[in-house]
Design a protein around this motif. Structure first.
Motif, mmCIF file in Angstrom:
data_model
loop_
_atom_site.group_PDB
_atom_site.id
_atom_site.type_symbol
_atom_site.label_atom_id
_atom_site.label_comp_id
_atom_site.label_asym_id
_atom_site.label_seq_id
_atom_site.Cartn_x
_atom_site.Cartn_y
_atom_site.Cartn_z
ATOM 1 N N VAL A 171 -3.388 0.317 -3.730
ATOM 2 C CA VAL A 171 -2.846 -1.109 -3.266
ATOM 3 C C VAL A 171 -2.681 -1.880 -4.424
ATOM 4 O O VAL A 171 -3.403 -2.049 -5.312
ATOM 5 C CB VAL A 171 -4.305 -1.562 -2.523
ATOM 6 C CG1 VAL A 171 -3.938 -2.850 -2.114
ATOM 7 C CG2 VAL A 171 -4.631 -0.755 -1.517
ATOM 8 N N THR B 119 0.079 5.532 0.366
ATOM 9 C CA THR B 119 -1.104 6.510 0.655
ATOM 10 C C THR B 119 -0.247 7.800 0.754
ATOM 11 O O THR B 119 0.851 7.947 1.153
ATOM 12 C CB THR B 119 -1.472 6.092 2.233
ATOM 13 O OG1 THR B 119 -1.972 4.874 2.308
ATOM 14 C CG2 THR B 119 -2.534 7.212 2.531
ATOM 15 N N THR C 290 -5.050 6.552 -1.746
ATOM 16 C CA THR C 290 -4.300 5.210 -1.528
ATOM 17 C C THR C 290 -4.359 4.332 -2.674
ATOM 18 O O THR C 290 -5.342 3.961 -3.322
ATOM 19 C CB THR C 290 -4.868 4.571 -0.220
ATOM 20 O OG1 THR C 290 -4.716 5.200 0.977
ATOM 21 C CG2 THR C 290 -4.281 3.122 0.242
ATOM 22 N N LYS D 122 0.862 -1.178 -0.110
ATOM 23 C CA LYS D 122 -0.036 0.051 0.037
ATOM 24 C C LYS D 122 0.823 1.399 0.104
ATOM 25 O O LYS D 122 2.005 1.117 0.782
ATOM 26 C CB LYS D 122 -0.812 -0.025 1.278
ATOM 27 C CG LYS D 122 -1.920 -0.965 1.145
ATOM 28 C CD LYS D 122 -2.768 -0.734 2.384
ATOM 29 C CE LYS D 122 -3.987 -2.025 2.570
ATOM 30 N NZ LYS D 122 -4.934 -1.600 3.921
#
Length: 216
Positions: free
Chosen positions: A89, A72, A87, A70
């Motif tokens: 992923v 962010t 974010t 991840k």
């Protein structure tokens, strides 16, 4: 090692580096400062003394039994102080599984074991894109919205695996492209023909020089 390169232009006046990474940019009005983590990834960008964006990384998290990474990014508007967060992923191969904005999902993606895309969902436009294969060959891509197909792209191949035809349909508009190859070991592309809505088509021949390079 720290060093600086000066520029005499209307753009950036100077750039500072540390260990090969940019740490400072300045011009006549602004100063940007960059910080990094141990993996040489940007963690913060500071503009004129105020934090503009900070980056947080989560390596090898687990979602639904699968390893994910991840990233962010948190942006702060200097005028209003409003904070926005993005974010991303990704799976272990770097394929984007999900993108979020302030906690809301913007898009989702799923992939085959060899990283070929299977389905991409755009929650902003409401469209879903599906990829269809026969073996390892991509046969078609379809895009739908509210359950109705709005776009289709289909591929045909010859026995050598070369694409021989591409058909694109958007609503009632259809475009067809055919590809012809030389009957040689190199299988050079020699002609592309395009047609719209059943027209006879327009062909473009491709010529090569003695080194096998396509000529204009």
């Amino acid at each position: 090692m720290n060093y600086k390169i000066n520029y005499f232009s209307e753009g950036v006046h100077s750039i500072s580096y540390q260990n090969g990474q940019v740490t400072k940019l300045t011009d006549s009005k602004n100063t940007l400062l960059y910080t990094y983590d141990a993996k040489r990834r940007v963690t913060n960008v500071n503009v004129n003394g105020d934090s503009y964006v900070s980056m947080a990384y989560t390596d090898s998290a687990t979602e639904n039994g699968k390893r994910v990474d991840k990233v962010t990014a948190t942006y702060i508007a200097r005028a209003s102080g409003v904070q926005d967060s993005f974010t991303q992923v990704s799976d272990k191969f770097g394929n984007t599984l999900r993108v979020e904005y302030n906690g809301n999902t913007l898009m989702e993606g799923s992939y085959h074991a060899d990283s070929r895309p299977d389905q991409l969902i755009d929650h902003v436009s409401g469209e879903t894109e599906q990829y269809h294969y026969t073996g390892s060959k991509l046969e078609s891509v379809t895009r739908s919205k509210d359950g109705a197909e709005v776009y289709r792209e289909e591929y045909s191949y010859n026995e050598y695996g070369d694409i021989t035809e591409v058909s694109r349909t958007c609503n009632t508009h259809t475009e067809n492209y055919t590809y012809q190859y030389a009957d040689t070991a190199a299988r050079e592309l020699v002609k592309v023909t395009s047609a719209t809505n059943g027209s006879s088509g327009i062909g473009s021949k491709i010529y090569y020089d003695d080194l096998g390079r396509a000529e204009a």
